[in-house]
Design a protein around this motif. Structure first.
Motif, PDB file in Angstrom:
ATOM      1  N   PHE A 185       0.842  -1.203   0.000  1.00  0.00           N
ATOM      2  CA  PHE A 185       0.000   0.000   0.000  1.00  0.00           C
ATOM      3  C   PHE A 185       0.879   1.256   0.000  1.00  0.00           C
ATOM      4  N   GLN A 201      -6.707  -4.414  -4.374  1.00  0.00           N
ATOM      5  CA  GLN A 201      -6.134  -5.412  -3.472  1.00  0.00           C
ATOM      6  C   GLN A 201      -7.246  -6.279  -2.918  1.00  0.00           C
ATOM      7  N   LEU A 240      -4.347  -1.608   7.482  1.00  0.00           N
ATOM      8  CA  LEU A 240      -4.577  -1.514   6.044  1.00  0.00           C
ATOM      9  C   LEU A 240      -5.752  -0.588   5.730  1.00  0.00           C
ATOM     10  N   GLU A 241      -6.789  -0.665   6.550  1.00  0.00           N
ATOM     11  CA  GLU A 241      -7.934   0.233   6.331  1.00  0.00           C
ATOM     12  C   GLU A 241      -7.513   1.694   6.481  1.00  0.00           C
ATOM     13  N   GLY A 298      -5.205   2.560   3.401  1.00  0.00           N
ATOM     14  CA  GLY A 298      -6.023   2.717   2.200  1.00  0.00           C
ATOM     15  C   GLY A 298      -6.834   4.000   2.236  1.00  0.00           C
ATOM     16  N   TYR A 300      -9.936  -1.806  -1.979  1.00  0.00           N
ATOM     17  CA  TYR A 300      -9.502  -2.795  -0.984  1.00  0.00           C
ATOM     18  C   TYR A 300     -10.684  -3.691  -0.643  1.00  0.00           C
ATOM     19  N   ASN A 326     -12.123  -7.314   1.088  1.00  0.00           N
ATOM     20  CA  ASN A 326     -11.820  -8.336   2.101  1.00  0.00           C
ATOM     21  C   ASN A 326     -12.606  -9.621   1.912  1.00  0.00           C
TER      22      ASN A 326
END
Length: 458
Positions: free
Chosen positions: A266, A287, A306-307, A310, A327, A329
């Protein structure tokens, strides 16, 4: 030998290949049922389908926790991925790991014939051969380690390293992903365990002989090529292209795990947009990161990180008609992934450490031969040994990865085709079917390897 439910659900091509091999030969597929209950029965549930018999074993909840979340994924997984800071060792987990392997051996033995070949898969069941030998089974047993094997310096960090390798010696054939993995294990065996090593990877340890060799795993290349070709003009492909609005797509597909280097990936994409502004509003990164091991605090923390990353990238660079980073999941079917791979001009496979990484091979197989995308591949993935046409990166070098992303996005079609061709030859010649047949053939003929190995001093 199937490993736990989570891996079986994800494996896809591996499960298909093993089922196909069993379907041709006939045989037994034995593993955890995915169910836990107190006082689980000692006998597995057995179901027959054609030539294949499936035997599924329930586990006691505490045994399952100690074995799977505790020693297998709390100790062995971080150890083999060089994450010593994440390693947690408890003797109760080690005892639970031994207990489950012994339990599985007792459940499996009545289902075996003396001349059966047993093939055990992955780090959850390293001790199974030793437990079967204790019960008197003398047939051929092979083991395949799907994740990296650490160097001796790292492996010595494991308090139970000597006992683990002593039991590993009860296999006849130990398969690893790469020659680097083989060197790591053989070095440990010769220097720490004082084993003798003969040409061809034959090892002598404590009156036992076994062989260590590399068997790099492949994919079902033909199936992926067909799925990708079939996606052209499909509804999903049209939806994807419509959403991109003519922009270039870069894709990453990784299980949500700290070994995959997702924060670095990222950050590298953000660095690309920062230092190479010509790509802004012209490239979209997708991703796909299905969730895993949500009960583990480190995995929950990774998801939050990651959240946030992003969100920061999108907040800084997004336009009213363009979101730089998508992104997701959740998992997608193979046909959908093939369509996404084929539409992507960059395949981003940048783990911090990986045994092989089949996504890299899937990406190659899915490409349009006339106008292929570029594979960006971590030098620490096992696939880097085979896929020499990839652009290799150090996933710890965020700025270097951004530079390589730019090189991939600006590469000429002629060079892209040349690099893809070199990779595709490897993907097509080393399929998962070849891998399966090669391992079983070598295990079947293991006595020949032992006979050819000289004794120490000769």
């Amino acid at each position: 030998m199937a490993s736990p439910k989570e891996r079986a659900a994800k494996a896809g091509g591996l499960a298909v290949a093993l089922r196909e091999a069993l379907g041709k030969r006939g045989g037994l597929w034995f593993g955890w049922s995915g169910e836990t209950r107190p006082n689980a029965p000692a006998e597995p549930k057995v179901v027959r389908s054609g030539k294949v018999m499936y035997a599924l074993q329930d586990l006691d909840p505490e045994d399952q926790r100690a074995h799977y979340a505790g020693y297998a994924n709390g100790t062995l997984w971080p150890l083999c991925h060089y994450r010593l800071g994440a390693l947690s060792f408890r003797r109760t987990d080690w005892e639970g790991y031994r207990r489950v392997n012994a339990h599985f051996a007792r459940a499996l033995l009545p289902l075996l014939k003396p001349d059966d070949i047993v093939w055990v898969h992955d780090y959850h069941f390293i001790l199974l051969a030793a437990e079967l030998r204790k019960l008197g089974f003398e047939g051929r047993i092979g083991y395949f380690h799907h994740i990296p094997w650490p160097t001796p310096e790292v492996f010595l960090s494991l308090p139970s390293h000597a006992a683990l390798v002593r039991d590993l010696a009860q296999y006849d054939l130990v398969g690893l992903q790469t020659e680097n993995d083989v060197r790591a294990l053989l070095t440990y065996l010769s220097t720490e365990a004082r084993a003798w090593i003969a040409p061809g990877g034959v090892v002598g340890l404590n009156e036992r002989r076994f062989r260590v060799a590399a068997y790099p795993i492949g994919i079902d290349a033909d199936a992926f090529v067909k799925d990708a070709a079939a996606s052209v003009g499909s509804e999903e492909e049209e939806r994807l292209q419509s959403s991109l609005a003519g922009r270039v797509l870069a894709v990453g597909v990784d299980r949500l795990d700290y070994s995959k280097g997702l924060p670095n990936k990222f950050a590298a994409f953000g660095e690309l947009l920062n230092h190479y502004p010509q790509h802004r509003s012209r490239v979209t990164m997708m991703q796909i990161a299905p969730l895993s091991r949500g009960e583990v605090a480190e995995y929950r923390a990774l998801r939050r990180e990651l959240e946030e990353l992003g969100g920061a990238i999108n907040g800084e660079y997004a336009e009213f008609d363009w979101v730089p980073l998508r992104y997701l999941n959740r998992p997608f079917p193979r046909a959908t992934l093939a369509a996404i791979y084929r539409a992507s001009k960059l395949g981003l496979v940048t783990p911090l450490r990986d045994g092989m990484n089949l996504v890299a091979k899937e990406y190659v197989a899915a490409q349009d031969p006339d106008d292929p995308g570029v594979l960006i591949l971590s030098r620490f993935a096992g696939a880097a040994d085979e896929l020499t046409g990839a652009l290799l990166v150090n996933p710890y070098d965020v700025e270097g990865m951004a530079e390589t992303f730019d090189a991939g996005l600006t590469m000429s079609r002629e060079e892209r085709r040349e690099r893809w061709g070199a990779n595709m030859i490897k993907v097509q010649t080393n399929t998962i079917h070849n891998w399966c047949e090669r391992f079983i053939a070598d295990l079947s003929q293991i006595a020949d390897h032992f006979a050819e190995a000289p004794e120490p001093g000769r």
